[in-house]
Design a protein around this motif. Structure first.
Motif, PDB file in Angstrom:
ATOM      1  N   UNK A 113       0.744  -1.322  -0.044  1.00 22.64           N
ATOM      2  CA  UNK A 113      -0.003  -0.073   0.103  1.00 22.64           C
ATOM      3  C   UNK A 113       0.746   1.200  -0.014  1.00 22.64           C
ATOM      4  N   UNK A 114       0.539   2.277  -0.935  1.00 16.64           N
ATOM      5  CA  UNK A 114       1.013   3.367  -0.908  1.00 16.64           C
ATOM      6  C   UNK A 114       2.695   3.276  -1.162  1.00 16.64           C
ATOM      7  N   UNK A 115       2.781   2.372  -2.084  1.00 18.07           N
ATOM      8  CA  UNK A 115       4.269   1.923  -2.557  1.00 18.07           C
ATOM      9  C   UNK A 115       4.772   3.090  -3.421  1.00 18.07           C
ATOM     10  N   UNK A 116       5.898   3.876  -3.331  1.00 16.69           N
ATOM     11  CA  UNK A 116       6.408   4.840  -4.055  1.00 16.69           C
ATOM     12  C   UNK A 116       6.641   4.324  -5.726  1.00 16.69           C
ATOM     13  N   UNK A 117       6.689   5.201  -6.846  1.00 14.58           N
ATOM     14  CA  UNK A 117       7.226   4.807  -7.717  1.00 14.58           C
ATOM     15  C   UNK A 117       8.723   4.248  -8.010  1.00 14.58           C
ATOM     16  N   UNK A 118       9.105   3.977  -9.021  1.00 10.02           N
ATOM     17  CA  UNK A 118      10.483   3.564  -9.472  1.00 10.02           C
ATOM     18  C   UNK A 118      11.204   4.923  -9.686  1.00 10.02           C
ATOM     19  N   UNK A 120       5.755  -2.412  -9.493  1.00  9.81           N
ATOM     20  CA  UNK A 120       4.784  -1.399  -9.603  1.00  9.81           C
ATOM     21  C   UNK A 120       5.638   0.007  -9.915  1.00  9.81           C
ATOM     22  N   UNK A 121       5.668   0.219 -11.105  1.00  8.02           N
ATOM     23  CA  UNK A 121       6.582   1.583 -11.668  1.00  8.02           C
ATOM     24  C   UNK A 121       6.299   2.636 -11.384  1.00  8.02           C
ATOM     25  N   UNK A 122       5.048   2.823 -11.204  1.00  7.65           N
ATOM     26  CA  UNK A 122       4.362   4.165 -10.834  1.00  7.65           C
ATOM     27  C   UNK A 122       3.717   4.130  -9.479  1.00  7.65           C
ATOM     28  N   UNK A 123       4.123   2.968  -8.559  1.00  6.10           N
ATOM     29  CA  UNK A 123       3.669   3.102  -7.504  1.00  6.10           C
ATOM     30  C   UNK A 123       2.146   2.211  -7.322  1.00  6.10           C
ATOM     31  N   UNK A 124       1.648   2.486  -6.169  1.00  2.89           N
ATOM     32  CA  UNK A 124       0.339   2.035  -5.766  1.00  2.89           C
ATOM     33  C   UNK A 124      -0.267   3.049  -4.856  1.00  2.89           C
ATOM     34  N   UNK A 125      -1.780   2.847  -4.891  1.00  2.02           N
ATOM     35  CA  UNK A 125      -2.377   3.840  -4.279  1.00  2.02           C
ATOM     36  C   UNK A 125      -2.893   3.109  -2.740  1.00  2.02           C
ATOM     37  N   UNK A 126      -3.855   3.888  -2.208  1.00  4.39           N
ATOM     38  CA  UNK A 126      -4.115   3.483  -0.633  1.00  4.39           C
ATOM     39  C   UNK A 126      -4.626   2.174  -0.452  1.00  4.39           C
TER      40      UNK A 126
END
Length: 289
Positions: free
Chosen positions: A56-61, A69-75
């Motif tokens: 959750x809320x992983x930042x992008x590369x 998840x190259x553009x990250x993840x949401x909540x």
């Protein structure tokens, strides 16, 4: 081969499409967005509703994230790239559908005013003035709040945005075509109204209408984004660019990538379509040559 044929071969014409750099970039971006929309099911790494609660809320590369998840993840741990791909498809579907509806309805009303004249023309012009003076956003909010929200209603509602623009253009150009004489000549040969307007007048004014459609297209995208941002556009579990921006605003300080990716896509797409529309207007409008 004789020497007499050599000059003819050397003088063979070469066809080149000279586009300004900005227009070429705009066309390339539009084609990229269309390809993404068509191939969304193929190129999307995940389903846009798939959850990954461990990330959750992983930042992008580039900001400490992982390539999964190259553009990250949401909540909720949903992949931002996958949601962006499907959001592009949804937003373009709405924009194309609404633009076509507005162009067809407005052109039809303009042709009716030009053909019947009299009280029919006055009624159409009064409707045009009323529609132009009414704030469309307020009307859309009232209709969606009263009738509820569905994708088909949403597209039809957006289709009535700026339809008066097409009505004015179609009426004026149809009257001008009648004054030039070729429409009257075809009518005297026994052609009916549908043939006169569909086979003779419409092709002659199509370039102007196409330019108007390219200028109205980014307006539809922005309007859809605004209504989805307010929660009255595309409803979950479906997603659109405005929908992503609306949900991402709550995490602007903690996870700005949720909002920035769709916001960048909205800005770039509307800018590209506007640039191409301006170029088409300069190329197709005879009054600007």
């Amino acid at each position: 081969m004789s020497d007499a044929t050599l000059p003819a071969v050397a003088a063979a014409p070469r066809f080149r499409l000279n586009l300004p750099l900005g227009v070429a970039i705009g066309v390339s971006w539009i084609l990229l967005m269309l390809a993404v929309a068509v191939l969304a099911d193929v190129i999307s790494p995940y389903a846009y509703t798939a959850l990954d609660l461990r990330n959750r809320l992983s930042p992008p590369v580039g900001m400490g994230g992982v390539w999964a998840h190259p553009l990250g993840t949401d909540e909720l741990g949903r992949d931002v790239l996958s949601r962006l791909i499907y959001s592009i498809r949804m937003s373009l579907l709405i924009a194309f559908g609404a633009t076509i509806i507005g162009a067809v309805f407005g052109t039809t009303m303009g042709f009716l005013a030009a053909h019947f004249r009299g009280w029919v023309e006055q009624a159409v012009l009064a409707l045009v003035d009323f529609s132009a003076s009414l704030p469309f956003l307020i009307l859309a909010l009232a209709v969606l709040a009263f009738f509820g929200n569905s994708l088909s209603l949403f597209i039809v509602l957006l289709g009535f945005h700026a339809w008066e623009r097409y009505a004015r253009i179609a009426r004026g150009l149809a009257i001008s075509a009648g004054a030039q004489g070729y429409a009257a000549a075809v009518r005297q040969l026994g052609a009916g109204p549908l043939r006169v307007y569909g086979r003779h007048i419409l092709p002659n004014i199509a370039s102007t209408l196409i330019v108007s459609m390219t200028l109205a297209f980014p307006e539809i995208i922005l309007l859809e984004s605004g209504l989805s941002f307010l929660g009255l556009g595309v409803q979950p579990p479906s997603t659109s660019l405005g929908n992503m921006v609306g949900y991402g605003r709550e995490y602007l300080t903690r996870a700005p990538w949720i909002l920035l990716a769709p916001a960048f896509t909205i800005i770039t797409t509307t800018l590209a379509v506007s640039m191409v529309g301006d170029w088409l207007r300069d190329r197709l409008d005879p009054t600007l040559r």
